[in-house]
Design a protein around this motif. Structure first.
Motif, PDB file in Angstrom:
ATOM      1  N   PRO A  13       9.619  -4.607   5.488  1.00 60.17           N
ATOM      2  CA  PRO A  13       8.630  -3.527   5.639  1.00 60.17           C
ATOM      3  C   PRO A  13       7.197  -3.989   5.443  1.00 60.17           C
ATOM      4  N   LEU A  14       6.971  -4.998   4.603  1.00 57.68           N
ATOM      5  CA  LEU A  14       5.618  -5.523   4.434  1.00 57.68           C
ATOM      6  C   LEU A  14       5.135  -6.195   5.711  1.00 57.68           C
ATOM      7  N   ARG A  15       5.987  -7.018   6.311  1.00 52.98           N
ATOM      8  CA  ARG A  15       5.600  -7.672   7.559  1.00 52.98           C
ATOM      9  C   ARG A  15       5.308  -6.642   8.646  1.00 52.98           C
ATOM     10  N   ALA A  16       6.160  -5.613   8.709  1.00 52.47           N
ATOM     11  CA  ALA A  16       5.975  -4.579   9.732  1.00 52.47           C
ATOM     12  C   ALA A  16       4.667  -3.831   9.526  1.00 52.47           C
ATOM     13  N   ALA A  17       4.343  -3.535   8.264  1.00 50.62           N
ATOM     14  CA  ALA A  17       3.119  -2.797   7.970  1.00 50.62           C
ATOM     15  C   ALA A  17       1.884  -3.626   8.270  1.00 50.62           C
ATOM     16  N   ILE A  18       1.940  -4.924   7.980  1.00 49.21           N
ATOM     17  CA  ILE A  18       0.806  -5.805   8.294  1.00 49.21           C
ATOM     18  C   ILE A  18       0.594  -5.866   9.801  1.00 49.21           C
ATOM     19  N   LYS A  19       1.683  -5.984  10.544  1.00 49.86           N
ATOM     20  CA  LYS A  19       1.586  -6.092  11.999  1.00 49.86           C
ATOM     21  C   LYS A  19       1.060  -4.806  12.626  1.00 49.86           C
ATOM     22  N   ASP A  34     -11.237  -2.198  -3.723  1.00 48.89           N
ATOM     23  CA  ASP A  34     -11.456  -3.639  -3.774  1.00 48.89           C
ATOM     24  C   ASP A  34     -10.179  -4.343  -3.321  1.00 48.89           C
ATOM     25  N   PHE A  35     -10.292  -5.654  -3.090  1.00 44.95           N
ATOM     26  CA  PHE A  35      -9.115  -6.446  -2.764  1.00 44.95           C
ATOM     27  C   PHE A  35      -8.257  -6.655  -4.003  1.00 44.95           C
ATOM     28  N   ARG A  36      -6.955  -6.721  -3.793  1.00 46.66           N
ATOM     29  CA  ARG A  36      -6.023  -7.033  -4.852  1.00 46.66           C
ATOM     30  C   ARG A  36      -4.924  -7.931  -4.292  1.00 46.66           C
ATOM     31  N   VAL A  37      -4.391  -8.808  -5.141  1.00 52.70           N
ATOM     32  CA  VAL A  37      -3.271  -9.667  -4.776  1.00 52.70           C
ATOM     33  C   VAL A  37      -2.075  -9.243  -5.612  1.00 52.70           C
ATOM     34  N   PHE A  38      -0.992  -8.884  -4.950  1.00 51.68           N
ATOM     35  CA  PHE A  38       0.213  -8.411  -5.619  1.00 51.68           C
ATOM     36  C   PHE A  38       1.334  -9.428  -5.450  1.00 51.68           C
ATOM     37  N   ARG A  39       2.076  -9.662  -6.524  1.00 47.30           N
ATOM     38  CA  ARG A  39       3.292 -10.460  -6.406  1.00 47.30           C
ATOM     39  C   ARG A  39       4.379  -9.575  -5.824  1.00 47.30           C
ATOM     40  N   VAL A  40       4.986 -10.026  -4.722  1.00 48.78           N
ATOM     41  CA  VAL A  40       5.973  -9.206  -4.029  1.00 48.78           C
ATOM     42  C   VAL A  40       7.170  -8.908  -4.920  1.00 48.78           C
ATOM     43  N   ASP A  41       7.544  -9.853  -5.780  1.00 53.20           N
ATOM     44  CA  ASP A  41       8.708  -9.632  -6.637  1.00 53.20           C
ATOM     45  C   ASP A  41       8.446  -8.606  -7.739  1.00 53.20           C
ATOM     46  N   LEU A  42       7.188  -8.215  -7.938  1.00 59.56           N
ATOM     47  CA  LEU A  42       6.858  -7.206  -8.948  1.00 59.56           C
ATOM     48  C   LEU A  42       6.641  -5.826  -8.338  1.00 59.56           C
ATOM     49  N   ILE A  43       6.814  -5.697  -7.027  1.00 55.64           N
ATOM     50  CA  ILE A  43       6.745  -4.390  -6.384  1.00 55.64           C
ATOM     51  C   ILE A  43       8.043  -3.650  -6.654  1.00 55.64           C
ATOM     52  N   GLU A  44       7.939  -2.467  -7.269  1.00 57.14           N
ATOM     53  CA  GLU A  44       9.133  -1.673  -7.581  1.00 57.14           C
ATOM     54  C   GLU A  44       9.666  -0.985  -6.323  1.00 57.14           C
ATOM     55  N   LEU A  83       8.158   0.684  -2.192  1.00 58.59           N
ATOM     56  CA  LEU A  83       7.039   0.940  -1.291  1.00 58.59           C
ATOM     57  C   LEU A  83       7.475   1.905  -0.197  1.00 58.59           C
ATOM     58  N   THR A  84       6.492   2.677   0.283  1.00 58.84           N
ATOM     59  CA  THR A  84       6.753   3.665   1.325  1.00 58.84           C
ATOM     60  C   THR A  84       5.671   3.575   2.393  1.00 58.84           C
ATOM     61  N   PRO A  85       6.042   3.347   3.649  1.00 61.06           N
ATOM     62  CA  PRO A  85       5.047   3.363   4.724  1.00 61.06           C
ATOM     63  C   PRO A  85       4.466   4.771   4.873  1.00 61.06           C
TER      64      PRO A  85
END
Length: 222
Positions: free
Chosen positions: A139-145, A189-199, A201-203
């Motif tokens: 879902p992250l790749r899809a949302a970025i695209k 602002d910009f933020r960098v998130f660790r993907v393994d710490l994402i509980e 996500l919802t598009p």
């Protein structure tokens, strides 16, 4: 703060390519200078191209992510997930096979990109950390695209659960851990998130367009 989390923070600091004194890093992370010295030794031993010395400062000159020309995001994700599963197995033979596979991947990486690459044996992050984030990769790749905004719940390093509305921009690989660079609308602002710490996500039914100051090209690491 766990040591693995502190090492990740140090990489984030060094990624700007500038020289950073150990004293400044120690003050920022609220640890001793001796601790930073030990952490730098660990990063160097793990294959991160850290340059510098005690009393002078440290920096990273070379790229430390695997380039898309080596493996596609899907190929890297599949390989990483398989290694994560195998490395957690009780069978010592399978664990050894995972490390052997890591050696073979290292052997074909272009040396001009990762000098004497040792990334797949990167001991800083256990495979289990990476495995936790794989459910979010598609879902992250899809949302970025598609430039689609996301609603996510994120567990910060201190354990606090936060709620964010973001514009996902880019994912990077950091030795078995993926990160997401995004524009956070809550923090403006910009933020960098660790993907393994994402509980979770919802598009969202909202798309975004490039705006000056909010584009990936505008992001400058701290």
């Amino acid at each position: 703060m766990r040591r693995t989390d502190r090492l990740f923070d140090i990489i984030q600091i060094l990624r700007d390519g500038k020289l950073h004194r150990a004293q400044d890093i120690a003050e920022r992370l609220e640890v001793s200078v001796r601790t930073i010295y030990r952490d730098m030794d660990t990063l160097a031993a793990s294959g991160i191209p850290v340059e510098g010395e005690r009393g002078v400062g440290y920096m990273v000159r070379e790229a430390i992510t695997l380039p898309p020309l080596t493996l596609t995001a899907e190929e890297l994700e599949a390989l990483n997930l398989g290694m994560a599963i195998v490395a957690e197995a009780a069978d010592p033979g399978l664990r050894a096979a995972a490390e052997s596979l890591a050696d073979k991947v290292d052997a074909v990486l272009p040396t001009e990109v990762i000098s004497e690459a040792d990334t797949w044996k990167f001991a800083v992050y256990p495979f289990a950390d990476a495995a936790r984030g794989f459910a979010h990769m598609a879902p992250l790749r899809a949302a970025i695209k598609s430039r689609q905004k996301l609603d996510l719940h994120y567990r910060r390093i201190d354990g606090t659960l936060t709620h964010r509305k973001i514009r996902p921009l880019h994912m990077e690989y950091w030795g078995r851990v993926w990160t997401l660079t995004a524009w956070c609308e809550a923090r403006d602002d910009f933020r960098v998130f660790r993907v393994d710490l994402i509980e979770d996500l919802t598009p969202l039914p909202e798309l975004f367009v490039d705006e000056p100051g909010k584009r990936l090209s505008d992001y400058v690491p701290d």
